[in-house]
Motif scaffolding. Structure first.
Motif, PDB file in Angstrom:
ATOM      1  N   UNK A   1       0.862  -1.179   0.000  1.00 38.90           N
ATOM      2  CA  UNK A   1       0.000   0.000   0.000  1.00 38.90           C
ATOM      3  C   UNK A   1       0.896   1.227   0.000  1.00 38.90           C
ATOM      4  N   UNK A   2       0.523   2.209  -0.801  1.00 39.76           N
ATOM      5  CA  UNK A   2       1.321   3.439  -0.802  1.00 39.76           C
ATOM      6  C   UNK A   2       0.460   4.564  -0.259  1.00 39.76           C
ATOM      7  N   UNK A   3       0.940   5.206   0.783  1.00 39.13           N
ATOM      8  CA  UNK A   3       0.230   6.340   1.356  1.00 39.13           C
ATOM      9  C   UNK A   3       1.043   7.588   1.067  1.00 39.13           C
ATOM     10  N   UNK A   4       0.396   8.561   0.457  1.00 37.11           N
ATOM     11  CA  UNK A   4       1.069   9.830   0.207  1.00 37.11           C
ATOM     12  C   UNK A   4       0.690  10.747   1.358  1.00 37.11           C
ATOM     13  N   UNK A   5       1.635  11.015   2.242  1.00 34.59           N
ATOM     14  CA  UNK A   5       1.343  11.811   3.431  1.00 34.59           C
ATOM     15  C   UNK A   5       1.741  13.262   3.177  1.00 34.59           C
ATOM     16  N   UNK A   6       0.841  14.166   3.554  1.00 35.46           N
ATOM     17  CA  UNK A   6       1.195  15.574   3.584  1.00 35.46           C
ATOM     18  C   UNK A   6       1.463  15.912   5.038  1.00 35.46           C
ATOM     19  N   UNK A   7       2.685  16.310   5.316  1.00 36.54           N
ATOM     20  CA  UNK A   7       3.084  16.466   6.709  1.00 36.54           C
ATOM     21  C   UNK A   7       3.466  17.897   7.008  1.00 36.54           C
ATOM     22  N   UNK A   8       3.224  18.268   8.263  1.00 34.77           N
ATOM     23  CA  UNK A   8       3.739  19.530   8.777  1.00 34.77           C
ATOM     24  C   UNK A   8       4.581  19.143   9.985  1.00 34.77           C
ATOM     25  N   UNK A   9       5.862  19.015   9.789  1.00 37.29           N
ATOM     26  CA  UNK A   9       6.689  18.440  10.846  1.00 37.29           C
ATOM     27  C   UNK A   9       6.345  16.971  10.973  1.00 37.29           C
ATOM     28  N   UNK A  10       5.856  16.581  12.129  1.00 43.64           N
ATOM     29  CA  UNK A  10       5.414  15.192  12.276  1.00 43.64           C
ATOM     30  C   UNK A  10       3.908  15.073  12.167  1.00 43.64           C
ATOM     31  N   UNK A  11       3.237  16.208  12.043  1.00 45.92           N
ATOM     32  CA  UNK A  11       1.773  16.186  12.101  1.00 45.92           C
ATOM     33  C   UNK A  11       1.207  15.960  10.704  1.00 45.92           C
ATOM     34  N   UNK A  12       0.243  15.058  10.631  1.00 46.69           N
ATOM     35  CA  UNK A  12      -0.309  14.666   9.343  1.00 46.69           C
ATOM     36  C   UNK A  12      -1.428  15.620   8.959  1.00 46.69           C
ATOM     37  N   UNK A  13      -1.320  16.173   7.790  1.00 46.73           N
ATOM     38  CA  UNK A  13      -2.395  17.031   7.275  1.00 46.73           C
ATOM     39  C   UNK A  13      -3.321  16.245   6.360  1.00 46.73           C
ATOM     40  N   UNK A  14      -2.772  15.317   5.628  1.00 45.69           N
ATOM     41  CA  UNK A  14      -3.591  14.613   4.639  1.00 45.69           C
ATOM     42  C   UNK A  14      -2.979  13.249   4.366  1.00 45.69           C
ATOM     43  N   UNK A  15      -3.839  12.269   4.196  1.00 46.78           N
ATOM     44  CA  UNK A  15      -3.370  10.935   3.823  1.00 46.78           C
ATOM     45  C   UNK A  15      -4.045  10.561   2.522  1.00 46.78           C
ATOM     46  N   UNK A  16      -3.264  10.242   1.524  1.00 47.49           N
ATOM     47  CA  UNK A  16      -3.838   9.859   0.241  1.00 47.49           C
ATOM     48  C   UNK A  16      -3.398   8.438  -0.095  1.00 47.49           C
TER      49      UNK A  16
END
Lengths: 365, 164, 373
Positions: free
Chosen positions: C30-45
């Motif tokens: 599975x591939x998750x494209x994470x949008x991160x701000x530091x360690x905090x997740x903004x979006x998981x695709x």
């Protein structure tokens, strides 16, 4: 001759005789230089042996916790397994990621080995078996061991990998905060010894170890020391910097071959150092178990050589640390910092105060 | 009062936490000191004592008796039942020496182990119980072509009385 | 978002990170494209398709007996339940009367499958949180169930024991004995699981209040199974539309209302007890009879559309078959639980940390071949 003075109970005469021999045979400068090289070589050999044996022991201990057999193939009971691993790592291709900072990338592997290597020089292994007996020995250990974080940060930054960067940043935050607790919990015992010199700390425990003599604050200090020093060396359950299930392998994701082996070795030498410092400060280092003035008992204990006492104590502390690692889940980075700043640091400061009262009132033994 | 209560809560949390950690350590510690409970086996060493269950699906074999006779009539039911094209049956015309009639018989029963999913459908499809699943499981070979096997022994014949 | 981005006046920048397709805790490709701000997740695709084998298309050329073995490869941890779903659909189309013995055996093996799946999940959950020892304890107990399967069905993972109309062969004579031995053993080992992880303070900190999803969101995303029941959504097909022998056994549907990782964890832990309770009731009461109803060698479903759903270890699996009265179906569609459960990940993970995402994915119990098919 040199070997005449050799005694398993006291190495100081032996070491001194070598020194005198070197100085007498060559000129004093060259003699001392040769002495330095000799000590350095001994430590190099010791580090290599330590790494080899600790990796094997950890794998075996971990296997037994997990109802497995562990390495069994290479050599009897798999004892040669780590040697095989090292040979494999030496021959493995050393990869460097594209667009990484190649100078820092290579440097990091050496920086990370430096700190534990320097700290080892201040550890008293047995009576007279200590490279540097400074009057600020404990302070030296605490300050030098924090150089290690530079290597981790360098490795994470230069790898050109976001996972590595996250791991390095986590590790930076973690080590900087946990140093405070380590230092304060060690200071708690320094109040009683009145000296930072490791040989004097050990000498002060000739009638009993501080963990027994130091009343309740010493026990609290020891528990805090164990937790904080585990975190400082990035071992489980505080292995946030590696956290293989979250950020693959953290700061050493991109390292392979012998450079990876350096990171691995540094981790295990650090592991040895925290156990050794803990054993020295709280359990009397190489000092055999003595109870006050019970002469017969004390003499019986003195019969066991100090070097065995030292490594025995270190092994027990290591076993407990492995037990922690292979039992507990990993904390999250913010919970890790919460644990430090909200629990360990306040408790250790209050504990320091308590210990001062204990020392002033003379409640310790 | 509230401060005392808070402090009590603070230390209560710590003690609860330590207790929960110790219960976990008790379990791992128990297994550490009971090496008899180790469950892993050392595989190639225990090869002699290792016995698979009767129904274990290792590979398809064609049963031959001591006279080098099998029960396969070449009806291709297994070939049809197989979802992956694992089985290929190549038939030949054979002239019965007694009656002089020409009958169908298998020339080659080709089995592609590399394609087999061990679903057992060919075994239940076989009307004459000519094939079965063997319990062998060490299938690794150095060359993929070795996984294509001819199951009928050279010179083997159909067992008399099966076609009726 | 803007306030957090300008902490202390320092502007931070969001960045992307690819978690997977090769990553230790995505449990597959599975591939998750994470949008991160530091360690905090903004979006998981989530990006899927790395293990797509077009099982649905392959079904269109296979006979109904052959379809069954393909479903083993979807959610391989509850393969028996997948097989059962296809068989139930085909039997519904044929209006076959299934022997009672078959129904009971299918139920027992389904529950054993669920137990095995949850054991593996428990181990993997521990491993994702860093407690690797739990992983081996989970596998240690699962081995005993796979032994039972191997003896009766002939395989350890992809069993293919069901055929349309019943079972491939009768249960092994040792089946009942082994199952009872296993139950007695596992009833002693389950408290160990709870002591090692459930009560552990680090584990509680890592899961309580993390990955919250409300009941409304769960329903709108179609999250089913233990993941849905952790948010209080009563979606147990075994209760709602009993199939096989579930109508004659007594068991509780486990519901937790907290909606966090810990609730989803507790649902599975309690489900293990319920599964053992179900097997306890049935194991001594397997009725005598045939292990298979009489079917033709070539099954042709009457033209029409058939839908049957079952409760796998991960949630609701629907099998939708359109038949045009030929020997293979016109179209087959699987409504797999993992696919819908994955869709809720973004809602759960917003604002959490990377470490929380790993814990959340564990409690969703994703099996990637089930998502991609």
């Amino acid at each position: 001759m040199i070997l005449l003075n050799f005694s398993i109970y006291d190495f100081s005469d032996f070491i001194n005789s070598i020194d005198t021999w070197l100085v007498e045979t060559f000129s004093p400068t060259i003699g001392h230089l040769i002495g330095l090289v000799l000590v350095g070589t001994c430590f190099l050999l010791f580090t290599a042996l330590l790494g080899l044996s600790l990796v094997y022991i950890e794998r075996k201990v971990c296997a037994f916790f997990q109802q497995r057999l562990g390495p069994m193939r290479v050599g009897p009971f798999g004892t040669a397994q780590t040697i095989a691993d090292i040979i494999k790592l030496i021959f493995k291709e050393s990869l460097i990621t594209k667009q990484s900072d190649k100078f820092l990338f290579n440097l990091a592997a050496f920086v990370i080995m430096m700190a534990p290597f320097i700290v080892l020089s201040a550890i008293p292994f047995a009576k007279g078996l200590q490279a540097l007996d400074m009057d600020i020995g404990l302070f030296f250990i605490i300050s030098v061991s924090s150089i290690g974080v530079t290597g981790i940060l360098l490795a994470g930054w230069s790898s050109n990998n976001k996972y590595s960067l996250i791991g390095a940043m986590r590790s930076g935050a973690q080590i900087v905060s946990y140093e405070l607790s380590v230092a304060i919990s060690l200071m708690t015992i320094v109040i009683l010894t009145g000296s930072l010199q490791l040989s004097e700390i050990i000498a002060s425990q000739s009638n009993g170890w501080w963990i027994f003599k130091g009343n309740i604050p010493a026990i609290i200090a020891f528990v805090i020391y164990i937790i904080a020093s585990t975190a400082e060396t990035n071992r489980g359950p505080f292995d946030m910097a590696e956290a293989e299930s979250e950020i693959t392998a953290g700061f050493h994701t991109e390292y392979s071959g012998i450079k990876f082996a350096y990171f691995f070795l540094a981790e295990y030498v650090n592991f040895f150092i925290i156990s050794a410092v803990g054993a020295t400060v709280f359990f009397g280092g190489w000092m055999p178990l003595h109870i006050g003035d019970a002469t017969f008992f004390n003499n019986a204990m003195d019969f066991i050589p100090p070097i065995i006492w030292f490594f025995g104590k270190v092994a027990v502390i290591m076993y407990f640390l492995m037990w922690f690692k292979w039992t507990f889940p990993r904390l999250r980075i913010d919970q890790l910092l919460t644990l430090e700043w909200k629990y360990l640091l306040p408790i250790s400061i209050v504990n320091l105060l308590l210990m001062s009262i204990v020392a002033l009132k003379g409640w310790h033994w | 009062m509230r401060i005392i209560k808070n402090i009590g809560q603070y230390f209560g949390e710590i003690f609860h936490a330590i207790k929960s950690l110790l219960t976990g350590m008790k379990i791992t510690g128990y297994y550490f000191f009971h090496p008899k409970e180790i469950v892993t086996q050392q595989y190639p060493e225990n090869r002699d004592t290792l016995k698979m269950f009767d129904r274990f699906r290792g590979e398809v074999v064609l049963i031959h008796d001591s006279n080098n006779e099998h029960r396969c009539t070449g009806c291709s039911a297994c070939e049809l039942a197989c979802p992956n094209g694992t089985i290929e049956i190549i038939n030949k015309k054979e002239i019965d020496p007694e009656t002089g009639k020409s009958t169908k018989a298998i020339d080659q029963f080709v089995y592609h182990l590399s394609m087999c999913t061990f679903c057992n459908l060919c075994i239940i499809a076989c009307p004459t119980d000519a094939i079965k699943m063997a319990q062998t499981f060490e299938h690794s070979v150095f060359d993929r072509s070795k996984l294509t096997k001819v199951l009928n022994n050279p010179g083997s014949k159909l067992m008399p009385g099966i076609r009726e | 978002m803007s306030t957090e981005q300008t902490v202390l006046g320092n502007e931070t920048q969001e960045y992307f990170i690819n978690m997977g397709p090769q990553h230790p805790s995505t449990h597959g490709v599975l591939r998750l494209l994470l949008t991160l701000d530091g360690e905090i997740i903004r979006k998981v695709e989530p990006h899927m398709g790395y293990i797509h084998r077009s099982i649905e298309k392959m079904c269109e050329k296979d006979s109904y007996q052959q379809i069954v073995h393909l479903t083993d490869r979807m959610d391989y941890l509850s393969c028996h339940i997948n097989n059962e779903a296809v068989c139930l659909t085909v039997e519904m189309g044929l209006q076959l009367e299934i022997p009672e013995r078959v129904k009971v055996i299918r139920t027992i093996i389904s529950e054993l499958t669920r137990l095995a799946s949850h054991q593996l999940w428990w181990g993997v959950m521990g491993m994702d949180l860093g407690a690797i020892t739990g992983f081996l304890y989970g596998f240690r107990d699962r081995e005993l169930i796979t032994d039972i399967f191997e003896e009766t069905c002939g395989a350890r993972l992809t069993m293919n024991y069901n055929v349309p109309g019943g079972l491939m062969f009768d249960i092994h004579p040792n089946f009942q004995k082994r199952t009872k031995e296993f139950l007695a053993y596992f009833k002693k080992k389950l408290p160990e699981y709870e002591e090692l992880l459930t009560g552990n303070v680090i584990f509680e900190e890592r899961t309580k209040g993390i990955g919250y999803i409300s009941k409304e969101d769960v329903i709108s995303y179609g999250v089913t199974g233990p993941s849905g029941r952790g948010s209080g959504f009563a979606c147990d097909i075994r209760k709602l539309h009993p199939y096989s022998a579930y109508d004659r056994v007594e068991f509780k549907e486990i519901l937790y209302n907290e909606g966090d990782s810990y609730a989803r964890y507790m649902v599975r832990m309690d489900e293990m007890k319920e599964s053992m309770h179900i097997i306890d009731q049935l194991i001594d009461n397997i009725p005598e009879g045939d292990y298979k109803a009489k079917t033709k060698a070539v099954i042709k479903l009457p033209a029409g559309e058939y839908y049957q759903r079952v409760e796998t270890a991960r949630g609701e699996l629907g099998v939708y078959i359109i038949s045009d009265n030929k020997k293979s179906p016109y179209r087959v569609k699987f409504r797999s639980p993992g696919f819908s459960n994955l869709s809720a990940l973004d809602t759960m993970a917003k604002g959490c940390k990377i470490a929380d995402l790993v814990a959340m994915m564990s409690t969703l119990d994703l099996v990637i071949p089930d998502i991609d098919r």
